[in-house]
Design an enzyme around this catalytic site. Structure first.
Site, PDB file in Angstrom:
ATOM      1  N   TYR A 165      -2.178  14.000  11.596  1.00  0.00           N
ATOM      2  CA  TYR A 165      -1.974  12.641  11.295  1.00  0.00           C
ATOM      3  C   TYR A 165      -3.141  11.705  12.006  1.00  0.00           C
ATOM      4  CZ  TYR A 165       0.262   7.842  11.015  1.00  0.00           C
ATOM      5  OH  TYR A 165       0.349   6.537  10.938  1.00  0.00           O
TER       6      TYR A 165
ATOM      7  N   SER B  41      -4.102   3.473  11.712  1.00  0.00           N
ATOM      8  CA  SER B  41      -3.000   3.538  12.754  1.00  0.00           C
ATOM      9  C   SER B  41      -3.962   3.511  13.905  1.00  0.00           C
ATOM     10  CB  SER B  41      -2.365   4.903  12.762  1.00  0.00           C
ATOM     11  OG  SER B  41      -1.426   5.107  13.935  1.00  0.00           O
TER      12      SER B  41
END
Length: 254
Positions: free
Chosen positions: A152, A139
């Site tokens: 995350y 990401s």
């Protein structure tokens, strides 16, 4: 990674980026199998998207991965691409352990242990193929943190370094390691994200990814233009400004 002629398994592809990528790859002449926990979604995908195979898998469960891998390899012995797509994102408050500990454990199990276990289940098979690819999914938040999603961010940073490391180890094999680095995309990864106008439209993201894969089959990182703001903040020398921007202007990241 070649854009066509592959047999591709994408666990975690019953919605969002995973499903859109599965459809795009099928349309380019690949055999595609998607995996997910919910059998109702798998049945719907099989009905609505002819040519896409399905298998039930829970990537947070080691035994489920083992069983699914055996099924996929039995049904598709020519499998040569694994996309470790499955992932979850949780908003956390780290002031009190009861507000984050269970969430953090779940995120790490799915986002880090899941890909590790998937790679372990398929790596011997992939090494026996003349041309194979492992596509990991990190990401933009692996490179600049969104303050409300600490676990995350950390999980995706781990996937980035894992990808870098196993690429070095597997350099003596026919297995390529490609890291897909999405920005914020309009999916349901977080509540309301699918309606977030600052996030990248899903169809635009997947179209750009497919173009990059076609133009650069030997690329090690797949980066759409939107993610470079996050990816290269430190290299450009404006990391602090990047962090401030994504945390001040957009609750879901840039």
């Amino acid at each position: 990674m070649q854009i066509s002629g592959n047999t591709v398994f994408i666990p975690g592809a019953t919605s969002g980026i995973g499903l859109a990528l599965a459809i795009a790859l099928r349309d380019r002449g690949n055999t595609v199998i998607v995996g997910g926990r919910r059998t109702d979604l798998l049945e719907r995908i099989a009905a609505e998207h002819p040519g896409i195979g399905t298998v039930r898998i829970d990537t947070a469960d080691a035994e489920s991965i083992r069983v699914a891998a055996k099924q996929v390899l039995t049904d598709h012995p020519g499998l040569n691409v694994l996309v470790t797509m499955a992932g979850i994102m949780r908003v956390e408050d780290w002031h009190r352990p009861e507000s984050f500990l269970a969430s953090a454990e779940s995120v790490m199990t799915t986002n880090v242990l899941g890909p590790i276990r998937l790679i372990a289940a398929f790596i011997e098979h992939l090494q026996a193929q003349p041309d194979a690819t492992i596509m990991t999914v990190s990401s933009g938040l692996a490179f600049a943190p969104l303050k409300v999603t600490p676990s995350y961010n950390a999980s995706k940073a781990a996937i980035h370094m894992l990808s870098e490391s196993i690429r070095l180890q597997l350099a003596d094999t026919g297995v390529k390691v490609v890291e897909l680095e999405p920005p914020s995309v309009r999916t349901s990864l977080l509540p309301g994200q699918q309606d977030n106008e600052t996030a990248m439209p899903l169809d635009e993201f997947v179209a750009e990814v497919m173009s990059l894969l076609e133009a650069r089959p030997d690329a090690t990182e797949i980066q759409v233009e939107r993610v470079k703001f996050l990816r290269y903040g430190e290299a450009r020398g404006d990391y602090d400004q990047v962090v401030a921007t994504i945390n001040d202007s957009d609750p879901h990241g840039k």
